[in-house]
Scaffold this motif. Sequence first.
Motif, PDB file in Angstrom:
ATOM      1  N   VAL A 384      72.909   3.540 -71.466  1.00 30.88           N
ATOM      2  CA  VAL A 384      72.127   3.213 -72.663  1.00 30.88           C
ATOM      3  C   VAL A 384      71.466   1.854 -72.493  1.00 30.88           C
ATOM      4  O   VAL A 384      70.275   1.668 -72.800  1.00 30.88           O
ATOM      5  CB  VAL A 384      73.020   3.229 -73.919  1.00 30.88           C
ATOM      6  N   ARG A 388      67.545   1.017 -72.335  1.00 29.38           N
ATOM      7  CA  ARG A 388      66.951   0.017 -73.232  1.00 29.38           C
ATOM      8  C   ARG A 388      66.033  -0.925 -72.453  1.00 29.38           C
ATOM      9  O   ARG A 388      64.935  -1.268 -72.897  1.00 29.38           O
ATOM     10  CB  ARG A 388      68.059  -0.789 -73.910  1.00 29.38           C
ATOM     11  N   THR A 408      72.206   7.251 -77.306  1.00 29.45           N
ATOM     12  CA  THR A 408      70.990   6.477 -77.573  1.00 29.45           C
ATOM     13  C   THR A 408      70.617   6.545 -79.047  1.00 29.45           C
ATOM     14  O   THR A 408      70.011   5.608 -79.583  1.00 29.45           O
ATOM     15  CB  THR A 408      69.802   6.971 -76.726  1.00 29.45           C
ATOM     16  N   LEU A 412      70.685   2.505 -78.792  1.00 30.37           N
ATOM     17  CA  LEU A 412      69.464   2.031 -78.168  1.00 30.37           C
ATOM     18  C   LEU A 412      68.479   1.612 -79.253  1.00 30.37           C
ATOM     19  O   LEU A 412      68.005   2.456 -80.020  1.00 30.37           O
ATOM     20  CB  LEU A 412      68.849   3.108 -77.271  1.00 30.37           C
TER      21      LEU A 412
END
Length: 549
Positions: A384, A388, A408, A412
Motif C-alpha cells: 500500500v 501510494r 488501499t 492509501l
Amino acid sequence: MQATDNHTKSPQTPRETQSPSCAQVLMHLLRQYGVDTVFGIPGVHTIELYRGLPGSGLTHITPRHEQGAAFMADGFARATGKPGVCFLITGPGVTNAATAMAQAYSDSIPMLVISAVNRREDQGMGRGRLHELPRQQDVSRGFCIWQHTLTSAEQLPETLARAFQLMRGGRPGPVHIEIPIDLFPAPMPGQLDAYQAAPAPSLPGAGIEAVATATKWLTEAKSPVILLGGGAQHCAKPATELAEKLAAPVFESLAAKGIVDEQHPLCGGANLSFDCVRERVESADVVLAIATELSETDRNLMRDNYRFSGKLIRVDIDPAQLVCNAQPDLAICADAGATLQALAAGLPDAGESRRQTAAAEVESLRHACRSEWWPGSEGRFPWVLALRDALPKDGILVTDSTQLAYNTNHALPLHQPRSHITCTTGYGTLGFALPAAIGAALASPRPVIGLIGDGGIMFTLGELAAAVEQKLALPILVWNNSGYGEIRDFMDEASVEQEGVNLHAPDFVALAKSFGAEGCRIDRPEQLCAAVAEAFERKGPTLIEITAP
C-alpha cells in the motif's frame, strides 16, 4: 446545347439536399450533448447505425466484449462525471453488457446504452430472427433508471432529451434506448443542424427553513460529524469549507474516497467499517450525511447500520434515499453542492482551537483503525505504501475486488474527487478494473493505475488488446495470490474446506507481451515505484504482475 445562366445556383451538397437518417441524427445529437467517445462492437444489426459515425466527431473505441464496452463507459463516466455511452447489438450484446450495466446502476453512474432490437414487424412474433430475444427490454429493466424502445424515428430527439435530463437532473444511472434495426436508416425531417440538445436542468436547492434548521443544529453541536457519499463528487470545495468552519471530522464512504483530500487534518478517510469510527459516529450529537446510502457497502460489508444517538441530517437528490437504512431527523431533498454551500455560508466559524482539537481526534482515530485491520493486512501494508508513492498526487486508482484493493480502500490516501474508481462497492463484480481503467485513461489526462487480481483479470483479459490499440500509458497491477484469495480466507475462517478457490494462472508477463503490451514481474514493494514510472513513459499498457506474499 442550352445556354448556362450565370445566376444558376451551384449544386447543393448531399447534406443540404438529403434528409438525414435516424443514425445520423443520433450521432449529431450525442455530440450536441457533449459526448465525444463511444464504446461498442459493430454487428450485422448495427451496420446502419455505424453508417452515421464517419464525420460525426465521435471517437469510437472497440472493446473485445460487450461487457468490456459497458465497463469502459462506466470508467469514462466516473472519471469525468459525464455519461459514458456504448453501442450494443441486439440480443447477446445486451445480455453480455448486463453485468456492467448493473454495476453502474448500483453505484449511480450515468451511462447511455444504445442497442439495436429486431425490426418492428418482428418484435414479439417469435419468428426465430437473428439475435432475437423476446422482451429484450425486460433484461435491463431491473438495472436501468429508464428504458424506451423507439417506434418511429421522429421519437429520437425527445427520447434522447429525456435520457440526458434523467442522467443530469437527479440520481443518475444507466438509461437503455432500443432502436429497431429498420429505423437506423429511416429519414428524419429537416436538416441535421436543426437538431439541438435540450438545456441541462437546474438542480433543486434546499429550502430556506430546512437550511435554517440544519444550520441551527450544527451551530449548537458539540461533537458533529460529516459523512460523505459518492453522490458528493462535485462537492469537494464546499464540503472542505464546511468541515473547516464547523471543525468537524469528515468520513467518506468507499465511493466518496478522495472528495476531501485525505491528507486534510479533518479527513478521517474511508474508514467507516472500523469500530473506533463507528463509535465516534454513533456518539455524535449531530451527523450530517451527504449523498450517501448509509449502506453496508459504504461500510465495507459491516452489516449492522449505525445507531445514531444524536440528530441525523440527510441530504440527497433522491427522496427515496433520504429514509433508506436510517430515518433522519431532518431530510433535505436537494443538490448536495448547493446545500453544502448554503450551510457553510450560514455557519459561524468554530475557531482554530476547535479545529486543532478535531484534527487531533482524527489523527488518533486513524491510528486506531490500523489496529483493527483484518488478518493478513499487515503483510500487504508495505505494498500500500509503495502504491501510494507510485501513484501521482493527481492520479486515478481503479480497483477490482482483490485483496490489496481492500487495503488501499482504507490506507492509501487520495487527494481529489474522481480519484477512486472501484467495484468493491455496490454490485461487486469481478473483471471491472481493466476495462474501467481503459475508459478512465481515455477520458482524463490524469495518470491512471489499474489494480486487479489474478482471478478477476481473467474475466476481461481480452480488453488488454483495446489498451494496446489506443496506445495508453496504463500500468495494470495484477495481484497474483494464486486464486480467489479473499474467498479462500473466508472459507478458512468459516472452517469450510477450500474448493474452487485455488486457480491455475497463465504466465501473465508472456501473455501481456503476446498482446503487444509490456509485462514485468515483481515480488518486493520497493520495485513498484520504478515499474510504474517506466509504465507511464511507454506508449502502450504495461502489465505488472505482483507475486503476493
